[in-house]
Write an enzyme that holds these catalytic residues in place. Structure first.
Site, PDB file in Angstrom:
ATOM      1  N   THR A 102       8.107   8.298 -13.679  1.00 55.12           N
ATOM      2  CA  THR A 102       7.900   8.436 -14.851  1.00 55.12           C
ATOM      3  C   THR A 102       8.691   9.532 -15.390  1.00 55.12           C
ATOM      4  O   THR A 102       8.886  10.398 -16.075  1.00 55.12           O
ATOM      5  CB  THR A 102       6.002   8.110 -14.664  1.00 55.12           C
ATOM      6  OG1 THR A 102       6.048   6.532 -14.687  1.00 55.12           O
ATOM      7  CG2 THR A 102       5.902   8.286 -16.467  1.00 55.12           C
TER       8      THR A 102
ATOM      9  N   ARG B 165      -5.742 -10.606  13.950  1.00 56.35           N
ATOM     10  CA  ARG B 165      -5.222 -10.803  12.723  1.00 56.35           C
ATOM     11  C   ARG B 165      -4.799  -9.880  11.540  1.00 56.35           C
ATOM     12  O   ARG B 165      -5.613  -8.606  11.444  1.00 56.35           O
ATOM     13  CB  ARG B 165      -6.149 -11.481  12.470  1.00 56.35           C
ATOM     14  CG  ARG B 165      -6.848 -12.964  12.723  1.00 56.35           C
ATOM     15  CD  ARG B 165      -6.159 -13.470  12.294  1.00 56.35           C
ATOM     16  NE  ARG B 165      -6.300 -14.910  12.871  1.00 56.35           N
ATOM     17  CZ  ARG B 165      -6.760 -15.300  14.300  1.00 56.35           C
ATOM     18  NH1 ARG B 165      -5.868 -14.739  15.403  1.00 56.35           N
ATOM     19  NH2 ARG B 165      -7.302 -16.497  15.392  1.00 56.35           N
TER      20      ARG B 165
ATOM     21  N   ASP C  19      -1.152   6.130  -5.541  1.00 52.52           N
ATOM     22  CA  ASP C  19      -1.083   6.586  -4.597  1.00 52.52           C
ATOM     23  C   ASP C  19      -1.940   7.928  -4.319  1.00 52.52           C
ATOM     24  O   ASP C  19      -1.766   8.310  -3.036  1.00 52.52           O
ATOM     25  CB  ASP C  19       0.548   6.281  -4.810  1.00 52.52           C
ATOM     26  CG  ASP C  19       0.978   5.567  -4.185  1.00 52.52           C
ATOM     27  OD1 ASP C  19      -0.024   4.431  -4.059  1.00 52.52           O
ATOM     28  OD2 ASP C  19       2.002   4.788  -4.414  1.00 52.52           O
TER      29      ASP C  19
ATOM     30  N   GLY D 213       3.845   1.724 -11.816  1.00 49.59           N
ATOM     31  CA  GLY D 213       3.231   1.071 -10.584  1.00 49.59           C
ATOM     32  C   GLY D 213       1.808   1.011 -12.343  1.00 49.59           C
ATOM     33  O   GLY D 213       1.195   2.469 -12.238  1.00 49.59           O
TER      34      GLY D 213
END
Ligand code: F6P
Length: 337
Positions: free
Chosen positions: A119, A261, A142, A23
């Site tokens: 990786t 919501r 992260d 990512g």
């Protein structure tokens, strides 16, 4: 002989490669720039490998010579000029052999890999099989790697999250609603915890702390007499019961007239111009990774702990657990009264 960190040492290496994988994260470009310019400063040639391990296996036009100008005007850009991928083929011995053959064909003697635990897992296996040394720079939003206080991209991601929370807070206030906001972090709650504190959210559900939605139910039921009319609840993507939609469903079953919501922030957190902090971090780790390779280091991740450059074996960086800061966890409870 090269002077680095106050020491003279002999460096036999002539050519290294750099790539980004997994990512993407804001600051990867600043790191690529640091790797290239540090290598050139030390008279090393640098090859950029496009598309991470996928490009290493495919070879050809994925291998490009880089010079100082190739990395001009990229320090402020999100994404990665070298592109990224998650390669299934590199997980096979055949794939890794093709990658090795391509590295040898290009005369590459050392690698700087920028990415996260996938990786570094690949880099460690690759070193054990073929002996080409790698040093990793932790590039992931992260912040889930042991051996560095912060990973490249984390600071930008939490700023993006907080900017979104601030905006959602406006509409939550206007309508007196509860918003459940889901933030990234596949197995880790670092983004969610930091954004909860900085965004003033009342509740957070984190993968590392085994608590279910009943904590949030109790919070809302116990709050009926307070004057506060709206709330922000952060749900980390890797939460044990599921994401924000699932938690919302569970809350609606237990709290009558729960006006809520859901917002999933998603990949917005991965993009954008890196913060100054991420640029400095990326620059230090990229430069440090090259100089570590030149000193003969291998199979390690570069990191900063207490603002000092450190190297941690890939194995520890991947498998040792980095804990959430308990002080921050405690502050969430203190501030939500
Ligand atoms: O590892 C970084 C990360 O953004 C995680 O937070 C998220 O779970 C994952 O990558 C998403 O991956 P992809 O972009 O492959 O869907």
């Amino acid at each position: 002989m090269v002077l680095s960190q106050g020491l003279f040492y002999f460096c036999a290496m002539k050519k290294i490669a750099v790539f980004t994988s997994g990512g993407d994260s804001p600051g990867m470009n600043a790191c690529i720039r640091a790797v290239v310019r540090t290598a050139i400063y030390h008279n090393l040639e640098v090859v950029g490998i496009m598309q991470g391990y996928k490009g290493m296996i495919e070879g050809g036009e994925n291998f490009i010579e880089l010079n100082s100008r190739s990395v001009g005007n990229i320090i402020q850009r999100g994404g990665t000029i070298l592109k990224s991928s998650r390669s299934k083929e590199f997980m096979t011995p055949e794939g890794r052999k093709k990658a090795y053959d391509n590295l040898v064909a290009h005369g590459i003697e050392g690698i700087v890999c920028i990415g996260g635990n996938g990786t570094f897992t690949g880099a460690e296996i690759f070193f054990n099989e073929f002996g080409i040394p790698s040093i990793g720079a932790p590039g992931t939003i992260d912040n889930d790697l042991y051996g560095t206080d912060f990973t490249i991209g984390f600071d930008t991601a939490i700023n993006t999250a907080v900017d979104a929370i601030d905006k959602i807070r406006d509409t939550a206030d206007s309508h007196g609603r509860v918003f459940l906001i889901e933030l990234m972090g596949r197995h880790a709650g670092f983004i969610s915890l930091a954004a909860t504190i900085a965004g003033g959210a009342e509740q957070v559900l984190l993968p590392e702390i085994v608590e279910d939605h009943s904590k949030v139910v109790e919070f809302f039921k116990g709050r009926t007499n307070t004057k506060k009319s709206f709330s922000i609840v952060i749900v980390a993507e890797g939460n044990i019961e599921g994401g924000a939609f699932k938690i919302d469903e569970l809350l609606k079953k237990e709290i009558p007239n729960f006006d809520s919501r859901v917002v999933i922030l998603g990949h917005i957190q991965r993009g954008g111009s890196p913060t100054a902090y991420d640029r400095v971090l990326a620059s230090r780790l990229g430069a440090g990774a090259v100089e570590a390779l030149m000193r003969g280091e291998k199979n390690k991740m570069a990191g900063l702990i207490n603002n000092k450059f450190v190297l941690t074996p890939f194995h520890d960086a991947i498998y040792m657990k980095k804990d959430l800061n308990p002080d921050l966890v405690r502050l969430v409870e203190i501030f939500n009264c």
